[in-house]
Motif scaffolding. Structure first.
Motif, PDB file in Angstrom:
ATOM      1  N   GLU A 181       0.830  -1.214   0.000  1.00 35.57           N
ATOM      2  CA  GLU A 181       0.000   0.000   0.000  1.00 35.57           C
ATOM      3  C   GLU A 181       0.866   1.266   0.000  1.00 35.57           C
ATOM      4  OE1 GLU A 181      -3.397   0.012   2.532  1.00 35.57           O
ATOM      5  OE2 GLU A 181      -3.685   2.187   2.318  1.00 35.57           O
ATOM      6  N   ASP A 245      -7.109  -3.100  -3.159  1.00 38.81           N
ATOM      7  CA  ASP A 245      -6.284  -3.931  -2.281  1.00 38.81           C
ATOM      8  C   ASP A 245      -6.844  -5.352  -2.285  1.00 38.81           C
ATOM      9  OD1 ASP A 245      -4.221  -4.417  -0.643  1.00 38.81           O
ATOM     10  OD2 ASP A 245      -5.002  -3.332   1.091  1.00 38.81           O
ATOM     11  N   ARG A 364       5.426  -5.083   8.540  1.00 34.86           N
ATOM     12  CA  ARG A 364       4.353  -4.850   9.509  1.00 34.86           C
ATOM     13  C   ARG A 364       4.679  -5.531  10.841  1.00 34.86           C
ATOM     14  NH1 ARG A 364      -0.453  -3.436   8.252  1.00 34.86           N
ATOM     15  NH2 ARG A 364      -0.555  -4.469   6.243  1.00 34.86           N
TER      16      ARG A 364
HETATM   17 MG   LIG Z   1      -2.143  -3.731   2.336  1.00 32.44          MG
END
Ligand SMILES: [Mg+2]
Ligand SMILES: Nc1ncnc2c1ncn2[C@@H]1O[C@H](COP(=O)(O)OP(=O)(O)OP(=O)(O)O)[C@@H](O)[C@H]1O
Length: 453
Positions: A181, A245, A364
């Motif tokens: 993203e 997405d 992440r």
């Molecule tokens: Mg994403």
């Protein structure tokens, strides 16, 4: 022009000397300059095949020098030296026609790789240095902050620079948490249409009919509850970008509609007949193997081919461990600002732990681990144990692993911090989501040792 003549422009004497030695050892003729003006003058007289240009010079803006060099002597290639924080600058330099970039402090391996690439390209072009038309320069303040110095991330930056000004459809592939993203946002915000909206359609969380009306809009009376006409994302995005997405999750029926839109830019609102038109640019992302899905009939093959006009592959973090130290320090800074906790540093042992771990959840997970460690540790320095402890916690608490061995207090704390994180540290918004009052939130944060200013 002598193919192995290099001009090095930098205001740091020690760096000039080391670079001179580096190049001379490899048989290059080297000239140096310590200001922009001197550099330009020497470049005009010497016509070097390669210029190493530090972007931060006392007398002139490095980008301006790059622009002039590319304009006046297109056969001369320029490798720019940038600070790793300057992703925007770096992308702008690539657009201006920089051949490559290396980060400061200079890593010899990185320089060697850039130089090998230069030699290979020159050789491939019959000893004629490559001539690339400079692209347009753009400035951008809203661009997201992507960190990386590995070759794989450099290639990603270059692709962002190549596609951002065009309207070409881009497919971003990569495991969960690799920064897909972030890259989609960078393409939009580095591009010529950055003042138009960037809209996200999460194909994985919406049910079929809702996605359709959300995407294409609906006419009054199209279905029960449609009391008035509603614009869809395609209409609201204008000339901006729509980021699909988890495109692999898009239901087959909508895949055909999206395909039609990609071919003709046309669509109709749900319950309507009037042909509509949208100029929105499409960027899609997935962590699934779309080719395999296509072969199994779960993805339309024609849509798959149409989407992957340009594909950007985000490598997993375990395949670019050289990015971990930079990512860790920039994430710790981000976490400190977001949660308003003092910015922590890492011991060597902690860094080694981060560098040796496999990071199945990629950046992440690294961010979550560092967040947890920064919140749980009282000291200003995180050591190996803090990282192991925080990571074990994350591993256990990831949704796939259930996390059924926790106390209610632990779950509450984790949830509060997660919400606060998602709301960028905004207390009011976090309170609304959590359904608790501001004093209650404050006292809980105090209990967890999170300082609120
Ligand atoms: Mg994403
Ligand atoms: N190179 C990077 N530099 C800085 N932050 C990064 C980088 N890559 C990822 N991040 C951070 O990691 C988190 C995950 O990134 P992002 O949401 O873009 O990943 P994703 O690939 O879309 O993941 P998912 O498939 O789970 O949706 C974000 O908080 C993002 O800011």
């Amino acid at each position: 022009m002598v193919i192995t003549r290099a001009l090095i422009i930098d205001d740091q004497d020690s760096l000039l000397n080391s670079l001179r030695i580096f190049f001379e050892l490899r048989g290059w003729e080297v000239t140096t300059a310590s200001t922009g003006r001197e550099g330009l003058k020497k470049a005009r007289t010497l016509q070097p095949s390669l210029v190493i240009l530090d972007l931060r010079l006392p007398d002139m803006d490095g980008q301006e020098i790059l622009e002039r060099l590319r304009h006046e002597m297109p056969a001369t290639q320029v490798i720019v030296v940038t600070a790793f924080q300057d992703m925007d600058n770096t992308i702008r330099c690539i657009k201006l026609g920089a051949f490559d970039f290396i980060h400061k402090p200079i890593d010899i391996d990185e320089l060697e790789t850039a130089l090998n690439r230069f030699s290979n390209v020159s050789k491939a072009q019959g000893a004629k240095p490559p001539i690339e038309a400079p692209l347009h320069s753009v400035s951008c303040e809203d661009s997201p902050y992507i960190v990386g110095k590995s070759q794989a991330m450099k290639d990603v930056f270059k692709k962002i620079a190549m596609v951002s000004d065009s309207r070409v459809t881009v497919l971003i592939q990569g495991e969960s948490g690799t920064g897909k993203e972030l890259v989609a946002r960078a393409i939009h915000y580095q591009g010529a249409y950055r003042s138009h909206p960037f809209m996200v359609v999460d194909c994985s969380i919406l049910v079929d009919t809702l996605t359709e009306s959300q995407l294409f809009g609906y006419e009054k009376g199209a279905f029960t509850g449609a009391e008035m006409m509603r614009k869809g994302t395609l209409e609201s995005a204008g000339e901006g970008t729509i980021f699909f997405d988890e495109i692999g999750e898009l239901p087959l029926r909508l895949q055909s509609k999206l395909l039609r839109f990609l071919h003709e830019k046309g669509y109709t609102r749900v319950g309507g007949t009037q042909p509509m038109h949208s100029e929105a640019r499409i960027i899609a992302a997935t962590n699934r193997n779309l080719e395999q899905m296509a072969s199994e009939g779960r993805m339309r093959t024609d849509l798959f081919y149409r989407l992957q006009v340009v594909t950007i592959y985000m490598p997993p973090l375990r395949d670019r461990r050289s990015d971990i130290p930079l990512l860790a320090s920039s994430l710790l800074e981000k976490i400190g600002h977001k949660l308003r906790v003092p910015i922590k540093s890492l011991t060597n042992g902690a860094m080694q732990e981060l560098e040796s771990y496999s990071w199945p959840g990629n950046v992440r997970q690294l961010e979550n681990t560092l967040t947890k460690a920064a919140v749980l540790t009282k000291s200003s320095v995180l050591d190996k144990e803090d990282i192991i402890h925080a990571n074990a916690h994350i591993d256990r608490s990831s949704p796939e692993k259930g996390g059924v061995d926790k106390t209610l207090a632990e779950v509450e704390k984790e949830h509060i911090l997660r919400v606060l994180n998602a709301k960028e540290g905004h207390l009011g918004q976090a309170c609304r989501t959590l359904g608790i009052s501001r004093p209650t939130l404050r006292s809980k944060l105090k209990q967890y040792g999170v300082n609120q200013t």
